[in-house]
Motif scaffolding. Structure first.
Motif, short mmCIF file in Angstrom:
data_model
loop_
_atom_site.label_atom_id
_atom_site.label_comp_id
_atom_site.label_asym_id
_atom_site.label_seq_id
_atom_site.Cartn_x
_atom_site.Cartn_y
_atom_site.Cartn_z
N GLY A 495 6.61 -5.58 -44.32
CA GLY A 495 7.58 -6.61 -43.98
C GLY A 495 8.89 -6.11 -43.41
N ILE A 496 9.16 -4.81 -43.50
CA ILE A 496 10.41 -4.31 -42.92
C ILE A 496 10.22 -3.93 -41.45
CG2 ILE A 496 11.23 -3.50 -45.17
CD1 ILE A 496 10.67 -0.64 -44.20
N LYS A 497 9.02 -4.13 -40.94
CA LYS A 497 8.75 -3.89 -39.53
C LYS A 497 8.57 -5.24 -38.84
CE LYS A 497 6.46 0.59 -40.20
NZ LYS A 497 5.19 1.34 -40.02
N TRP A 498 9.38 -5.51 -37.85
CA TRP A 498 9.33 -6.78 -37.15
C TRP A 498 9.88 -6.61 -35.75
CZ3 TRP A 498 14.41 -7.33 -36.04
CH2 TRP A 498 15.34 -6.81 -36.95
N THR A 499 9.67 -7.62 -34.91
CA THR A 499 10.22 -7.62 -33.57
C THR A 499 11.11 -8.85 -33.40
OG1 THR A 499 8.42 -8.90 -32.55
CG2 THR A 499 8.13 -6.52 -32.70
N ARG A 500 12.17 -8.66 -32.66
CA ARG A 500 13.03 -9.75 -32.19
C ARG A 500 13.60 -10.61 -33.33
NH1 ARG A 500 11.23 -13.91 -27.36
NH2 ARG A 500 13.32 -14.46 -26.68
N GLN A 501 14.72 -10.20 -33.86
CA GLN A 501 15.34 -10.93 -34.96
C GLN A 501 16.01 -12.22 -34.49
OE1 GLN A 501 16.78 -8.57 -33.37
NE2 GLN A 501 18.89 -9.21 -33.08
N TRP A 502 16.37 -12.30 -33.22
CA TRP A 502 17.03 -13.49 -32.68
C TRP A 502 16.07 -14.19 -31.73
CZ3 TRP A 502 21.60 -13.33 -28.67
CH2 TRP A 502 22.06 -14.64 -28.44
N PHE A 503 15.38 -15.18 -32.23
CA PHE A 503 14.36 -15.90 -31.47
C PHE A 503 14.55 -17.38 -31.80
CE2 PHE A 503 9.46 -16.25 -30.74
CZ PHE A 503 9.68 -16.79 -29.49
N SER A 504 15.44 -18.02 -31.06
CA SER A 504 15.89 -19.36 -31.47
C SER A 504 14.78 -20.40 -31.41
CB SER A 504 17.09 -19.81 -30.63
OG SER A 504 16.75 -19.95 -29.28
N TRP A 505 13.80 -20.21 -30.54
CA TRP A 505 12.68 -21.16 -30.50
C TRP A 505 11.94 -21.17 -31.84
CZ3 TRP A 505 7.85 -20.29 -26.85
CH2 TRP A 505 6.91 -21.31 -27.09
N ALA A 506 11.60 -19.98 -32.36
CA ALA A 506 10.89 -19.90 -33.64
C ALA A 506 11.75 -20.44 -34.77
CB ALA A 506 10.47 -18.46 -33.92
N ASN A 507 13.06 -20.18 -34.72
CA ASN A 507 13.95 -20.70 -35.75
C ASN A 507 13.97 -22.22 -35.74
OD1 ASN A 507 15.12 -18.37 -37.10
ND2 ASN A 507 16.05 -17.87 -35.14
N GLY A 508 14.12 -22.79 -34.56
CA GLY A 508 14.13 -24.25 -34.46
C GLY A 508 12.82 -24.85 -34.93
N LEU A 509 11.72 -24.18 -34.60
CA LEU A 509 10.41 -24.68 -35.01
C LEU A 509 10.28 -24.68 -36.53
CD1 LEU A 509 7.72 -25.70 -33.78
CD2 LEU A 509 6.88 -23.35 -33.94
#
Length: 530
Positions: A495-509
């Motif tokens: 879980g400490i490996k991820w891509t793109r912390q700022w992805f507003s589409w996924a946040n809004g979804l």
């Protein structure tokens, strides 16, 4: 549960829109959100995940809305788990907080509103992303206490529709991502990956950021229009527009051109209407056969898509989820078109119906059932009309999993249910990532082993199974690495490996999903996930 489109809009508290402000850019003293969102900020949530507070300071937000703030406050009493509420508080307003890069009016028509929306750290506007980002705020539109013409949230929608129409009419309608409007004063963004692209029809890089032809991008323009109209019934915006209907016709023309097969009846190779090649080490970044893509058959009625919603190249160009979405929203604009040009709406409905028939005929493929003795029918992700099919799904929307969300079919559809079962299985979908952190659909854009929270969100929104929803929600809560935002992709085992912390589409979804649960499953929001 049948069609899910717009279900989550209902049953919200009545909220006013008494005032709002929009800024073209945060003050210079504000932190760069691409860096700010990588760091944990107090106060942390009081649950075991201790999630960061990830909203920028009020003075640094790109759009503020009292209606939104009222909604966020009211939801605190609806969501019992402190970590779940914090994730909602951070995620739902993310587009308004960070991605309304510029809002203003046309230099040639002061009455024409424009909204330039970025998806993250690039000053470019994707048709698909911007449509989906605004879709999260349909609940606010549905609760208007003012005339849509004076409502600030409504203005964002109208501005985005106007700017998308401009892109389609004055740039290249085959392109997917565009530069800031000249009125904004924002300089064009540089796309290093596209420097050596060979694209036909050619485009102007001062107006276009990237030119990957994606059928779902055209469908996104239609969907934003339909969503705005269905929420506000503001027909005057469309009837008074000088560009909207023309943009619809351009969209339809591109779709018709991309029905062209590879070969003529006598076997000659036909010149394609769109070609794309890129110098790259990634096979998903360019098209087969010198930019033409793999061959497609004649007389299918399906529409080609050179690239997927992930911006990855298609293997077989008849991308079924994109055709589903285009059919749905082509039919959806008919009530609007009927108020502007008599007769044209009938043509659109005819083409939408013909496309639905083509999907049912060519988009379904047989697969062996689990018992090994019977054959089941599922929707393929891609087909070529010759009999080849790609039996998978991708996390990016539109996906096969998401078909009920945009109203193409219902979750009780027999073929959808069978398809869904395979999509959410590592035995039936080569891009389903199973692991202790997050088990979800991924895709070749990031690669095997990387699960996408976006697909988990869609899984929840298309499920009536309380336990499936609970398990998936808990996984999402534990997938943010404490940052309290939805990532693009998360390593399913780490879980400490991820891509793109700022992805507003996924946040809004994610916020959209919580609003959906408030309507369908309010008891789940009252539970603890500790």
């Amino acid at each position: 549960m049948k069609h899910l489109h717009l279900l989550f809009i209902a049953l919200l508290p009545t909220m006013g829109h008494s005032s709002s402000k929009s800024t073209s850019a945060p003050p210079p003293s504000c932190p760069d959100y691409s860096e700010y969102s990588r760091v944990k900020h107090e106060p942390f949530s009081s649950g075991k995940f201790a999630l960061s507070y990830a909203r920028p300071p009020p003075e640094c937000r790109t759009f503020t809305s009292p209606a939104l703030e009222s909604l966020l406050d009211s939801m605190q009493s609806e969501i019992s788990d402190p970590d779940l509420y914090r994730l909602f508080l951070n995620s739902y307003p993310n587009t308004l907080d960070t991605a309304i890069r510029w809002q203003g009016n046309s230099s040639t028509n002061p009455e024409e509103e424009l909204t330039f929306i970025i998806t993250g750290d690039i000053d470019a506007m994707w048709l698909r992303d911007s449509s989906n980002q605004l879709q999260s705020y349909l609940p606010l539109l549905n609760q208007l206490s003012e005339d849509p013409k004076t409502d600030p949230i409504s203005s964002l929608f109208r501005g985005a529709i106007n700017l998308q129409a401009r892109y389609l009419l004055t740039s290249n309608p085959y392109c997917n991502s565009f530069q800031p409007p000249s009125e904004s004063g924002i300089p064009p963004a540089k796309n290093g990956a596209a420097v050596n692209d060979q694209v036909f029809p050619p485009y102007d890089p001062s107006a276009v950021f990237e030119c990957k032809y994606e059928l779902d991008s055209l469908a996104a323009f239609l969907s934003l229009s339909v969503n705005y109209y269905e929420a506000t019934h503001d027909i005057s915006f469309f009837t008074q527009s000088k560009t909207w209907l023309a943009a619809v016709k351009v969209t339809l023309n591109v779709a018709e051109e991309m029905k062209q097969p590879t070969y003529s009846p006598d076997g000659k190779v036909l010149e394609t209407k769109y070609r794309f090649t890129r110098e790259t080490r990634r096979g998903t970044e360019t098209l087969f056969n010198d930019g033409n893509g793999n061959p497609v058959a004649r007389n299918t009625g399906l529409i080609r898509s050179a690239f997927r919603p992930s911006d990855d190249a298609t293997v077989y160009q008849f991308l079924i989820p994109a055709n589903m979405m285009f059919s749905r929203y082509l039919g959806g604009v008919v009530p609007i078109v009927n108020e502007i040009e008599k007769g044209f709406g009938e043509e659109l409905m005819k083409r939408a119906s013909e496309l639905r028939v083509a999907i049912e005929r060519f988009g379904k493929v047989p697969v062996m059932a689990e018992n090994g003795t019977t054959t089941e029918m599922i929707y393929a992700y891609e087909v070529d009309g010759f009999g080849s099919a790609n039996a998978m799904d991708d996390a990016n929307l539109p996906s096969l999993l998401s078909a009920p969300l945009f109203g193409f079919l219902g979750t009780e559809d027999e073929t959808y249910m069978t398809t869904r079962q395979r999509i959410l299985s590592s035995e039936g979908n080569g891009y389903f990532m199973k692991g202790p952190v997050l088990s979800s659909v991924g895709g070749p854009h990031v690669g095997p082993g990387w699960a996408w929270p976006m697909a988990s969100i869609v899984r929840i929104m298309t499920s009536e199974d309380d336990e499936e929803i609970r398990v998936t929600l808990k996984e999402l809560l534990g997938s943010t690495d404490g940052l309290g935002l939805m990532h693009e992709a998360v390593n399913s085992f780490d879980g400490i490996k991820w891509t793109r912390q700022w992805f507003s589409w996924a946040n809004g979804l994610f916020g959209q999903m919580i609003m959906d649960l408030r309507y369908r499953k309010p008891h789940i929001l009252k539970e603890s996930f500790q």
